[in-house]
Design an enzyme around this catalytic site. Sequence first.
Site, short mmCIF file in Angstrom:
data_model
loop_
_atom_site.label_atom_id
_atom_site.label_comp_id
_atom_site.label_asym_id
_atom_site.label_seq_id
_atom_site.Cartn_x
_atom_site.Cartn_y
_atom_site.Cartn_z
N PRO A 2 1.17 -0.96 0.19
CA PRO A 2 0.22 0.02 -0.27
C PRO A 2 1.20 1.45 0.34
O PRO A 2 1.53 1.29 0.01
CB PRO A 2 -0.95 0.30 1.50
N GLU A 3 0.68 2.34 -0.94
CA GLU A 3 1.23 3.72 -1.00
C GLU A 3 0.61 4.38 -0.05
O GLU A 3 -0.70 4.11 -0.04
CB GLU A 3 1.32 4.04 -2.34
N ARG A 113 2.41 -11.57 5.92
CA ARG A 113 3.32 -11.69 4.76
C ARG A 113 3.92 -11.36 7.32
O ARG A 113 5.91 -11.68 6.87
CB ARG A 113 4.02 -11.03 4.66
N ARG A 156 22.68 14.78 -6.56
CA ARG A 156 22.53 13.25 -6.61
C ARG A 156 22.40 12.85 -8.21
O ARG A 156 21.56 12.85 -8.62
CB ARG A 156 20.39 13.24 -5.87
#
Length: 295
Positions: A2-3, A113, A156
Amino acid sequence: MPELPEVETIRTQLAPHLEGGRLDALEISDPRWCQPLAPSALTATLPGRHLERLSRRGKYLVWELSGDVHLIMHLRMTGTLLLDSPTKPPHTRVRLAFGTSRGSRTVLFVDSRRFGTGELALGGRALDAFMAARLGPEPLGPEFTAELLRTAARGRRTPIKAFLLDQRRIAGVGNIYADEALFRAGVHPLRPAGRLTRRQYELLRDAIVDALQAGVQARGATIDDFRHVDGVAGSFQNQFLVHRRAGQPCPTCGTQVVKLVAAGRGTYVCERCQPRPRRARAARYAARSSSSRPV
Ligand SMILES: [Zn+2]
């Protein structure tokens, strides 16, 4: 996993039923859920308190209880929350019982899990410190601007996909919404994060917001385990533009969507709409980023 849109969906579905109610009972049947705390540390502290507000920060669901006590949940890979489930499904790890003005309600934390977590923050400062150590800005908040994205990425060389998955840079974006946002912005996932043009940061900022908002409107995406609090699946997976669409035509140009690996994750891209950076450089970044997998 889930985000942001999936956790926000759960929050909006639970909040109207539970806010204002009292947590009458908390049963933790899997001690791993709250380690290093013992379940008794939570069961001695939380029951009897009222749920003042159910909020979200990044992928965290925050149960704001009376007395400035906060229960911080993360669903990780397979965690789901079920409201008033008629049965107790296998892999139920935690049960919360609420007394509300409309009767009693139960919430089950189901998680095959067992990577999901429950943590405790006593006081607003502890909550702020918890989040500050883990999360960058909220992408649906007013502080998330193209300039902020550009500044955070400056210098970066990590691939932009890995950058987006790093919760300390932007909170709540995971594998689905990173792919969808990069496609919408026309940016290749292996492009070094600090090497986008000013225009690309603007496009990407807007694309992240658009992809997340579309996900929220569709009530999340169900690929594996994500379910609404009544057990129903989300629908955003039916609107994916590139994610999980390898071999299918790009919705913009018709070129086949391809799957590659970026940041150690299966990544979907239209390499015509999202031009690849120089090949040698891309391979070097992919190799470097595959050793660390952001969660
Ligand atoms: Zn295309």
